[in-house]
Design a protein around this motif. Structure first.
Motif, mmCIF file in Angstrom:
data_model
loop_
_atom_site.group_PDB
_atom_site.id
_atom_site.type_symbol
_atom_site.label_atom_id
_atom_site.label_comp_id
_atom_site.label_asym_id
_atom_site.label_seq_id
_atom_site.Cartn_x
_atom_site.Cartn_y
_atom_site.Cartn_z
ATOM 1 N N MET A 93 12.413 -25.822 11.081
ATOM 2 C CA MET A 93 13.648 -26.163 11.780
ATOM 3 C C MET A 93 13.705 -27.648 12.117
ATOM 4 O O MET A 93 14.737 -28.308 11.914
ATOM 5 C CB MET A 93 13.755 -25.335 13.065
ATOM 6 N N VAL A 94 12.597 -28.196 12.616
ATOM 7 C CA VAL A 94 12.575 -29.616 12.965
ATOM 8 C C VAL A 94 12.769 -30.473 11.727
ATOM 9 O O VAL A 94 13.529 -31.455 11.743
ATOM 10 C CB VAL A 94 11.241 -29.964 13.673
ATOM 11 N N VAL A 95 12.114 -30.113 10.631
ATOM 12 C CA VAL A 95 12.258 -30.893 9.390
ATOM 13 C C VAL A 95 13.700 -30.867 8.903
ATOM 14 O O VAL A 95 14.268 -31.911 8.554
ATOM 15 C CB VAL A 95 11.298 -30.348 8.305
ATOM 16 N N TYR A 96 14.327 -29.699 8.911
ATOM 17 C CA TYR A 96 15.690 -29.589 8.399
ATOM 18 C C TYR A 96 16.723 -30.164 9.363
ATOM 19 O O TYR A 96 17.881 -30.330 8.991
ATOM 20 C CB TYR A 96 16.012 -28.137 8.069
ATOM 21 N N PHE A 146 17.058 -29.375 1.250
ATOM 22 C CA PHE A 146 16.864 -30.665 1.909
ATOM 23 C C PHE A 146 17.267 -31.772 0.941
ATOM 24 O O PHE A 146 16.668 -31.919 -0.136
ATOM 25 C CB PHE A 146 15.404 -30.839 2.337
ATOM 26 N N GLU A 147 18.279 -32.561 1.324
ATOM 27 C CA GLU A 147 18.800 -33.592 0.432
ATOM 28 C C GLU A 147 18.158 -34.951 0.672
ATOM 29 O O GLU A 147 17.618 -35.564 -0.239
ATOM 30 C CB GLU A 147 20.327 -33.690 0.598
ATOM 31 N N ASP A 148 18.226 -35.433 1.902
ATOM 32 C CA ASP A 148 17.684 -36.748 2.206
ATOM 33 C C ASP A 148 17.448 -36.852 3.702
ATOM 34 O O ASP A 148 18.061 -36.135 4.497
ATOM 35 C CB ASP A 148 18.652 -37.843 1.734
ATOM 36 N N PHE A 149 16.551 -37.756 4.103
ATOM 37 C CA PHE A 149 16.239 -37.940 5.523
ATOM 38 C C PHE A 149 17.385 -38.661 6.223
ATOM 39 O O PHE A 149 17.892 -39.677 5.740
ATOM 40 C CB PHE A 149 14.955 -38.740 5.675
ATOM 41 N N SER A 150 17.799 -38.128 7.381
ATOM 42 C CA SER A 150 18.875 -38.743 8.159
ATOM 43 C C SER A 150 18.824 -38.208 9.580
ATOM 44 O O SER A 150 18.395 -37.080 9.831
ATOM 45 C CB SER A 150 20.238 -38.431 7.527
ATOM 46 N N PRO A 203 22.928 -28.154 10.138
ATOM 47 C CA PRO A 203 21.827 -28.964 10.675
ATOM 48 C C PRO A 203 22.086 -29.464 12.087
ATOM 49 O O PRO A 203 21.145 -29.863 12.773
ATOM 50 C CB PRO A 203 21.741 -30.126 9.676
ATOM 51 N N GLU A 204 23.341 -29.428 12.555
ATOM 52 C CA GLU A 204 23.613 -29.830 13.933
ATOM 53 C C GLU A 204 22.935 -28.878 14.909
ATOM 54 O O GLU A 204 22.384 -29.308 15.919
ATOM 55 C CB GLU A 204 25.124 -29.866 14.195
ATOM 56 N N VAL A 205 22.968 -27.584 14.588
ATOM 57 C CA VAL A 205 22.288 -26.603 15.426
ATOM 58 C C VAL A 205 20.781 -26.849 15.400
ATOM 59 O O VAL A 205 20.092 -26.739 16.427
ATOM 60 C CB VAL A 205 22.616 -25.173 14.957
ATOM 61 N N ASN A 206 20.257 -27.209 14.228
ATOM 62 C CA ASN A 206 18.834 -27.537 14.133
ATOM 63 C C ASN A 206 18.490 -28.751 14.995
ATOM 64 O O ASN A 206 17.437 -28.801 15.633
ATOM 65 C CB ASN A 206 18.452 -27.831 12.679
#
Length: 274
Positions: free
Chosen positions: A35-38, A49-53, A242-245
């Motif tokens: 969850m933290v990673v996503y 997972f597309e890219d870090f942001s 990802p906002e919920v994550n």
């Protein structure tokens, strides 16, 4: 007779202990780490997972509904933990600073009852109780949620406070009484400073429990009174983003910080040991 000394028993030497422990840790923490990673995923997919942001963290911070729910959660948790800590401190004094009396075990049981009863049962009972008050008074504000959370958090605050008081040496309190200090002055000048770490630990634990609560909040709250956990639950029913994550990760960080402080405070040795 053989003088060969046997090793003390330790569960970690049992066959299979290490792999079972590793499996348990993976099952417990792999979903949280995922969850933290996503939460740092730049795209909207929760599976790819597309890219870090960190865009979703900024999106959550700028979301007015998230801001309102977070502020409401903090207000409820602050007041509920304060009330619960005061009541728990009074209960700890009444069960550790008095002579033994009939019914003390029953009092322990009643104080810790919310820990043993399923939370949904407590939530239903609070719903029925506060619903009758709402009908009689017409008031439907946050006070119900604060009182409901406080009632549920009392045993969580009580346990570290009581443990702190039971681990204290009463010599200083007895000496203060011998020097003609009143009970209130003894409490304010002697007992309270010694038990302060336990009170702080109990308050932090109660704050975390209130901040993370979903079931009681879901049953007791009125319309427009979503806390951060119930807001997230509502969002998950619509779509997972990802906002919920990001919100979950931020809430996790706050919880970890407070729980770390709780364990540090509750683990401190009493300045006056037995």
């Amino acid at each position: 007779m053989s003088n060969k000394r046997t090793k003390p028993f330790s569960i970690k030497y049992l066959p299979g202990f290490t792999p079972v422990a590793l499996v348990c840790f993976v099952l417990l923490y792999a979903p949280i780490v995922t969850m933290v990673v996503y939460s740092f995923n730049s795209g909207q997919s929760v599976a790819l997972f597309e890219d870090f942001s960190v865009a979703w963290y900024f999106a959550a911070a700028e979301n007015e509904l998230v801001q309102e729910a977070a502020l409401r959660s903090l207000i409820i948790a602050a007041f509920a933990s304060g009330i619960a800590t005061v009541l728990a401190t009074m209960a700890a004094l009444g069960t550790t600073r008095t002579k033994n009396y009939p019914g003390r075990t029953l009092i322990y049981l009643m104080i810790n009852q919310p820990l043993m009863v399923p939370e949904v049962v407590t939530a239903v009972a609070l719903l029925i109780f506060f619903a009758s008050i709402k009908v009689a008074t017409g008031y439907s504000g946050l006070a119900y949620l604060i009182l409901a959370h406080a009632a549920f958090c009392v045993p969580f605050a009580y346990l570290p406070i009581r443990a702190r008081m039971e681990g204290m040496d009463r010599a200083l309190e007895i000496a203060a009484a011998d020097l003609y200090a009143t009970p209130w002055k003894t409490f304010r000048r002697v007992t309270l400073p010694l038990v302060a770490p336990g009170i702080a630990a109990g308050a932090m634990l109660a704050f975390v429990i209130s901040l993370d609560d979903v079931i009681i909040t879901e049953f007791v709250k009125s319309a427009g009174q979503d806390t951060l956990p119930t807001y997230m639950l509502g969002q998950l029913r619509r779509a997972v983003t990802p906002e919920v994550n990001a919100i979950s990760s931020a809430l996790l960080a706050v919880t970890v910080i407070l729980l770390t402080a709780f364990f540090l405070l509750s683990g401190r040795n009493s300045p006056v040991g037995k």
